[in-house]
Design an enzyme around this catalytic site. Sequence first.
Site, PDB file in Angstrom:
ATOM      1  N   ASN A 154      41.542  54.329  52.782  1.00  0.00           N
ATOM      2  CA  ASN A 154      40.233  54.130  52.131  1.00  0.00           C
ATOM      3  C   ASN A 154      39.685  55.406  51.494  1.00  0.00           C
ATOM      4  OD1 ASN A 154      39.688  55.214  54.631  1.00  0.00           O
ATOM      5  ND2 ASN A 154      37.761  54.139  54.844  1.00  0.00           N
ATOM      6  N   GLU A 252      39.037  59.792  64.234  1.00  0.00           N
ATOM      7  CA  GLU A 252      37.902  59.238  63.491  1.00  0.00           C
ATOM      8  C   GLU A 252      38.225  57.771  63.248  1.00  0.00           C
ATOM      9  OE1 GLU A 252      35.303  60.788  63.300  1.00  0.00           O
ATOM     10  OE2 GLU A 252      35.846  62.904  63.391  1.00  0.00           O
ATOM     11  N   CYS A 286      34.462  53.959  55.920  1.00  0.00           N
ATOM     12  CA  CYS A 286      34.190  53.885  57.366  1.00  0.00           C
ATOM     13  C   CYS A 286      32.690  53.973  57.596  1.00  0.00           C
ATOM     14  CB  CYS A 286      34.911  54.990  58.099  1.00  0.00           C
ATOM     15  SG  CYS A 286      34.580  56.580  57.385  1.00  0.00           S
TER      16      CYS A 286
END
Length: 486
Positions: A154, A252, A286
């Site tokens: 992403n 993460e 995210c």
Amino acid sequence: MSELKRFKNYMDGQWFDASTNETFEQRNPAKLSEVTGLFPFSSKDDTLKIIESAQKAFSDWKAISPAKRADYLRSVLVLMVQRKDEISKIITLENGKIISDSLSEVNSAINEMGFQINEGLRLFGETIPVSIEEVFAYTVKEPLGVVSVISPWNFPFNVPVRKITPALMAGNTCVFKPASLTPQTGYILAKLFDDAGIPAGVFNMLTGSGNEVGNIIVSDPRIKAVSFTGSTEVGMEILKKTAIYATRTQLELGGKNATVILEDTDIDSAIKDVIRAAFACSGQWCTSTSRVIVVKKVAQEFTEKLVEATNSIIVGNGFDKKAGMGPVCGASQVETIMKYIEIGKKEGAKLLAGGNRVTNNDFQDGCFIEPTIFGYVNQNMKIAQEEIFGPVLSIITVENLEEAIEVSNDIKYGLCSSIYTNNINHAMRFIEQTEVGLTHVNLMTSFKEPQLPFGGIKESGVGLPEAGKTGIEFFIKYKTVYMKYT
Ligand code: NAP
Ligand code: MG
């Protein structure tokens, strides 16, 4: 048909095919029939060799001064600035996000890299008085060794840059595996390092599967730190493996980020932010907002205006300047997102906008989904609890701030949050109680800058945050020295 471009791994300063000669394809999410390139499907042997190459380069790289390391990395940065447009195009080609967002991603990477290069010049230790005379005591910061970096699709460029720069500035060498949906973005990053003349073995990149390559570079005892960004599911599996050799780990992970709207705010400007936070990159940041928690008093006005703004988003190919939202990243994303839209309907949420694939004319071969809003969402529904990672926003109505805080925290994730209010007491109460790694007042959930730490809590993150001062702290170890000088 022109012949497909074949890309290579980068190891020990050289370009290589997989030793088995196997490759995998990447496909343009805006047009799945278009194969954008063939990439090495690296084997176990390739992966072990690449770790070896990083291991061999470590002692020399550790020995040179941070100032010289900064010189090398600044050369990479110069090329990054020069090749901004080329890099942005590759990001849009592989990920689908609109080209202006790809350019923003590259600009963010440039800023992150600049900041972390400078942080690497400030690897300060301390001198500390001790109880005996003529003993000088101090601390030094040392690199860990070979570190591995695993990144998602992403933010295929910014995420690895944010990890690799502090890793190398601290004196570590690095093995990098990009996501299999965005391998050319990984390649173009390796090309920058190669063209900038980074010493052989300091930075290495290989493509291949998470299960094979990814698994080895988190499990091998020569790896001294793992910095991973991706799903909570994979991250938690990695944590079990890095525990075996007590390998330092930074994860993460996923999020289900809430934006709270109180009555005492400017609804129109809040909506502008929510639209961006929910639908940029088709909701696949995210830090995307996937839940809006709005107080009853303004729920109707907010919802009506939000739906209207959402319906005006133009879905299209990321290269089309008119497009406000591109495709989602790949067929498996389409499947997951559409599954959640069906679940939302079955759970009794009310579909207020979107909800369909876009399949007319130019779009039938691509991964396009309408920006989607569910209203009347109950906190216990799956669509309110699970990370969908797509352009699907849930609106949850609450009585007041207390309930908004409760609902926003009642979730396994803890990446980021946001509140829109002009009441300082409400803002402060929210800041104190929100269970996340980064929070915002009157700014969207995705807002971040390189000089501040970035990382989630609960099941959104493990280990020291990236960026800011902790970015490099993750990649160093302390040595304490006592020296008697008589
Ligand atoms: P993913 O499936 O977890 O994959 C991430 C990376 O891990 C890819 O490079 C993948 O390789 C690799 N991988 C897969 N299985 C592995 C294994 N067993 N061992 C080691 N590596 C493995 O995540 P994704 O689908 O790419 O990305 C979306 C997720 O990332 C979302 O959950 C999103 O919230 C999260 N994310 C979090 C942040 C943050 O900062 N908190 C930022 C961005 C994204 P392959 O591609 O080859 O499978
Ligand atoms: Mg995945």
